[in-house]
Design a protein around this motif. Structure first.
Motif, PDB file in Angstrom:
ATOM      1  N   LEU A 191     -14.163 -13.397  32.738  1.00 40.72           N
ATOM      2  CA  LEU A 191     -14.674 -13.247  34.094  1.00 40.72           C
ATOM      3  C   LEU A 191     -16.146 -12.856  33.999  1.00 40.72           C
ATOM      4  O   LEU A 191     -16.500 -11.960  33.246  1.00 40.72           O
ATOM      5  CB  LEU A 191     -13.900 -12.163  34.852  1.00 40.72           C
ATOM      6  N   CYS A 192     -16.967 -13.531  34.741  1.00 39.52           N
ATOM      7  CA  CYS A 192     -18.396 -13.256  34.691  1.00 39.52           C
ATOM      8  C   CYS A 192     -18.701 -11.886  35.302  1.00 39.52           C
ATOM      9  O   CYS A 192     -18.297 -11.612  36.425  1.00 39.52           O
ATOM     10  CB  CYS A 192     -19.162 -14.349  35.436  1.00 39.52           C
ATOM     11  N   PRO A 193     -19.392 -11.053  34.553  1.00 45.88           N
ATOM     12  CA  PRO A 193     -19.714  -9.731  35.106  1.00 45.88           C
ATOM     13  C   PRO A 193     -20.878  -9.769  36.098  1.00 45.88           C
ATOM     14  O   PRO A 193     -21.178  -8.776  36.737  1.00 45.88           O
ATOM     15  CB  PRO A 193     -20.078  -8.924  33.856  1.00 45.88           C
ATOM     16  N   PHE A 194     -21.489 -10.932  36.231  1.00 38.84           N
ATOM     17  CA  PHE A 194     -22.671 -11.019  37.080  1.00 38.84           C
ATOM     18  C   PHE A 194     -22.428 -11.694  38.433  1.00 38.84           C
ATOM     19  O   PHE A 194     -23.333 -11.830  39.227  1.00 38.84           O
ATOM     20  CB  PHE A 194     -23.811 -11.697  36.319  1.00 38.84           C
ATOM     21  N   HIS A 195     -21.216 -12.155  38.657  1.00 36.29           N
ATOM     22  CA  HIS A 195     -20.860 -12.598  40.006  1.00 36.29           C
ATOM     23  C   HIS A 195     -19.360 -12.395  40.189  1.00 36.29           C
ATOM     24  O   HIS A 195     -18.632 -12.236  39.217  1.00 36.29           O
ATOM     25  CB  HIS A 195     -21.306 -14.052  40.261  1.00 36.29           C
ATOM     26  N   THR A 196     -18.917 -12.331  41.419  1.00 40.66           N
ATOM     27  CA  THR A 196     -17.513 -12.066  41.698  1.00 40.66           C
ATOM     28  C   THR A 196     -16.706 -13.349  41.586  1.00 40.66           C
ATOM     29  O   THR A 196     -17.070 -14.372  42.181  1.00 40.66           O
ATOM     30  CB  THR A 196     -17.350 -11.498  43.133  1.00 40.66           C
ATOM     31  N   TYR A 211     -22.724 -17.794  28.614  1.00 40.04           N
ATOM     32  CA  TYR A 211     -23.210 -18.700  29.644  1.00 40.04           C
ATOM     33  C   TYR A 211     -22.179 -18.808  30.748  1.00 40.04           C
ATOM     34  O   TYR A 211     -20.997 -19.040  30.483  1.00 40.04           O
ATOM     35  CB  TYR A 211     -23.516 -20.102  29.088  1.00 40.04           C
ATOM     36  N   CYS A 212     -22.605 -18.595  31.982  1.00 38.43           N
ATOM     37  CA  CYS A 212     -21.679 -18.676  33.105  1.00 38.43           C
ATOM     38  C   CYS A 212     -21.837 -20.004  33.835  1.00 38.43           C
ATOM     39  O   CYS A 212     -22.933 -20.331  34.303  1.00 38.43           O
ATOM     40  CB  CYS A 212     -21.913 -17.524  34.069  1.00 38.43           C
ATOM     41  N   PHE A 213     -20.729 -20.744  33.903  1.00 39.61           N
ATOM     42  CA  PHE A 213     -20.750 -22.033  34.593  1.00 39.61           C
ATOM     43  C   PHE A 213     -20.707 -21.855  36.107  1.00 39.61           C
ATOM     44  O   PHE A 213     -20.938 -22.779  36.867  1.00 39.61           O
ATOM     45  CB  PHE A 213     -19.577 -22.904  34.123  1.00 39.61           C
ATOM     46  N   GLY A 214     -20.373 -20.624  36.524  1.00 45.31           N
ATOM     47  CA  GLY A 214     -20.307 -20.336  37.950  1.00 45.31           C
ATOM     48  C   GLY A 214     -21.669 -20.040  38.554  1.00 45.31           C
ATOM     49  O   GLY A 214     -22.106 -20.688  39.510  1.00 45.31           O
ATOM     50  N   CYS A 215     -22.342 -19.052  37.969  1.00 43.63           N
ATOM     51  CA  CYS A 215     -23.623 -18.638  38.556  1.00 43.63           C
ATOM     52  C   CYS A 215     -24.834 -19.033  37.722  1.00 43.63           C
ATOM     53  O   CYS A 215     -25.967 -18.785  38.091  1.00 43.63           O
ATOM     54  CB  CYS A 215     -23.625 -17.131  38.816  1.00 43.63           C
ATOM     55  N   GLY A 216     -24.565 -19.661  36.575  1.00 44.66           N
ATOM     56  CA  GLY A 216     -25.666 -20.145  35.747  1.00 44.66           C
ATOM     57  C   GLY A 216     -26.350 -19.095  34.882  1.00 44.66           C
ATOM     58  O   GLY A 216     -27.375 -19.364  34.278  1.00 44.66           O
TER      59      GLY A 216
HETATM   60 ZN   LIG Z   1     -21.457 -15.796  36.739  1.00 48.25          ZN
END
Ligand SMILES: [Zn+2]
Length: 132
Positions: A31-36, A50-55
């Motif tokens: 789980l990305c710690p930088f977006h929900t 690398y987060c595919f959700g928030c980049g």
């Molecule tokens: Zn993210």
């Protein structure tokens, strides 16, 4: 090698992410710690996240800096150093004077070692001469 490089050499992204409480699944996702989010979209690579959700793309230093809202990258280095017991000597960047002083000391030591070697050799030769 700079302290930044030393830290990057000393620990990998996975160790840092898990150490700071991220749960990484078998696919290397968390789980990305930088977006929900509810499904993991952050991928853990050996050297970065690398987060595919928030980049978000972060290496261990910028990751730590963001996770703990640290002011400077060096603060993240210090934190990683302490939290993971890396035993890296983190000081302020040396001044030019300190660097040249250090170089001088190394040269002096080399000269001394050279002299010592020579002295031993002379002594040794002398001893042999005495024996004969
Ligand atoms: Zn993210």
């Amino acid at each position: 090698m700079t302290v930044f490089e030393q830290v990057r050499e000393a620990i990998d992204m996975r160790t840092v992410a898990e150490g700071y409480g991220l749960h990484i699944d078998r696919a290397g996702m968390c789980l990305c710690p930088f977006h929900t989010e509810k499904t993991p979209s952050a991928k853990i690579y050996p050297k970065n996240l690398y987060c595919f959700g928030c980049g978000t793309s972060a290496d261990i230093i910028s990751f730590t800096q963001r996770m703990f809202n640290l002011e400077k990258p060096i603060d993240a280095v210090k934190k990683l150093n302490e939290d993971f017991g890396l035993h890296i000597v983190v000081g302020e960047a040396p001044t030019t004077a300190e660097v040249s002083e250090y170089r001088k000391r190394i040269e002096a030591r080399r000269a001394y070692e050279q002299w010592e070697k020579q002295a031993w050799k002379t002594l040794h030769d002398y001893l042999w001469l005495m024996r004969e």
